[in-house]
Design an enzyme around this catalytic site. Sequence first.
Site, mmCIF file in Angstrom:
data_model
loop_
_atom_site.group_PDB
_atom_site.id
_atom_site.type_symbol
_atom_site.label_atom_id
_atom_site.label_comp_id
_atom_site.label_asym_id
_atom_site.label_seq_id
_atom_site.Cartn_x
_atom_site.Cartn_y
_atom_site.Cartn_z
ATOM 1 N N LYS A 81 0.865 -1.185 0.000
ATOM 2 C CA LYS A 81 0.000 0.000 0.000
ATOM 3 C C LYS A 81 0.898 1.230 0.000
ATOM 4 O O LYS A 81 1.943 1.233 0.672
ATOM 5 C CB LYS A 81 -0.891 -0.038 1.245
ATOM 6 N N SER A 156 -9.741 1.988 2.808
ATOM 7 C CA SER A 156 -8.872 2.760 1.954
ATOM 8 C C SER A 156 -7.900 1.908 1.148
ATOM 9 O O SER A 156 -7.327 2.379 0.178
ATOM 10 C CB SER A 156 -8.082 3.758 2.791
ATOM 11 N N SER A 180 -9.942 -0.373 6.925
ATOM 12 C CA SER A 180 -9.326 -0.265 5.603
ATOM 13 C C SER A 180 -8.719 -1.537 5.040
ATOM 14 O O SER A 180 -8.426 -1.583 3.842
ATOM 15 C CB SER A 180 -8.259 0.822 5.625
HETATM 16 N N1 GLN Z 1 -13.152 4.295 6.183
HETATM 17 C C1 GLN Z 1 -12.460 4.580 7.389
HETATM 18 C C2 GLN Z 1 -11.974 6.002 7.365
HETATM 19 O O1 GLN Z 1 -12.144 6.629 6.389
HETATM 20 C C3 GLN Z 1 -11.340 3.624 7.599
HETATM 21 C C4 GLN Z 1 -10.068 4.037 6.970
HETATM 22 C C5 GLN Z 1 -8.892 3.226 7.411
HETATM 23 O O2 GLN Z 1 -9.049 2.192 8.093
HETATM 24 N N2 GLN Z 1 -7.708 3.694 7.077
HETATM 25 O O3 GLN Z 1 -11.430 6.485 8.308
#
Ligand code: GLN
Length: 477
Positions: A81, A156, A180
């Site tokens: 990532k 994400s 995410s």
């Molecule tokens: N969708 C969640 C957020 O926007 C999780 C994102 C994540 O785990 N990095 O914060």
Amino acid sequence: MITEKIQSYTKFSDLQSALKTGQLKVVDLIEYYCERIEKFAHLNAFLEVFKVEALLRAEEIQKKIDIGTAGKLAGMIIGLKDNISFKGHEMTASSKILKGYHAVYSATVTKRILQEDAIIIGRLNCDEFAMGASNETSFFGPVKNFADETKVSGGSSGGSAVAVQADLCFASLASDTGGSIRQPAAFCGVVGLKPTYSRVSRYGVVAYASSFDQVGPITKSVEDAALILEVIAGNDVHDSASSNLKVPEYSKLLDDKSKKKIAYIEETLHSDGLDPEIKDNILSQIQKLKDEGHTVEPVSFEFLDYVVATYYILTTAEASSNLARYDGVHYGYRSPDATDLMSTYKKSRSEGFGEEVKRRIMLGTFVLSAGYYDAYYSKAQKARRLIKEKMDHILENYDFIITPTTPTPAFNIGEEITDPVVMYLADIFTVGASLAGLPAISIPSGKNKAGLPIGMQVIGKRFKEENLLAFAKNLYR
Ligand code: GLN
């Protein structure tokens, strides 16, 4: 011929035996994945491919395999990532503000997989600074779901999930702050594991919300998630929060066939916006577990309506502080129109950050501001404590908690990005484990009528990933 053979490996141990017996060469793997990455470039999963470097390393790893000195991950082709540092390589967290930034050191997780002879094939697209649930906040555009290209990948870590789903690399590393890893894994029909908070070092990973962030694997099988966790977990002098508990050999602890006591959260099944096919799916999983002789019981978790708000108050607060370092002076983008120090800060940040990131910085500074701190930040801290205590309490009486990973299957690209609150609600089932710091895994649980993957989440006890993984393996093999 070779292509079909590579495609047939869903477990790394099988692929590794083929490498050891010489039926397959490491270089074949690199050629195969690079070809596929090119063929499916329109999915937008990869931001960069390290082909030449990967080919060179393949030769080196091949030699080690041939003489029997190769590490645990020899021949595993991994995508990173784009918020995980790999020395000398660009890392942008999918943000304009970091475009052109090259990591000056490697993250501990990167070092650890390299030490075990993994090969890193490239950088994977994600939501900007890992903020999002659809990969649409990326400066480099959304990632398309391989099951249906009109749908989002989830976020994400959308690139990390699609790369595994579309067989563009064998496994990937991602980060999970509030879902995410698990949510895109569910949307893409792959396995995603978020370890217990502090099990894995965060050193060298772009900070979003430091008291939540964890790195974990996205894979095709639970066995491979166990193997990767065993390599990346463990104490690190560079991350003072990292636990010094001994790391079990997770990959060797997967054979537990004993009957378990499992809780499911009643409120998740009555939650507004739960897709009926996902509801049926989890109900049939519950029945299946009962048929297999496990005890499965409903429990009440009265805080479900509060988890999303609590999560977003705390994570935006932490993010607003963590993102202060991107000021046009230290890193990446600097506005060409800056004339003095103040305008360097203001213009670089205004032009460098995307809409969602700016929204969160504003929310975060608001909830931390003098007049509102008690009403929001401090209250959310208290709510976090209650949520954690409640989940711990459930896990005193049960081995695991199961929930759907997501309330809906992958939605259309463009559908939810216009309404942040709707997007935030996509995290309703995943943020609980994050607030409580508990380990959780999403495993594939079939598909809906339209052919879109459905994920089931299993939450385990703190630092008991071996039990969580063994149970998940029995459910998904
Ligand atoms: N969708 C969640 C957020 O926007 C999780 C994102 C994540 O785990 N990095 O914060």
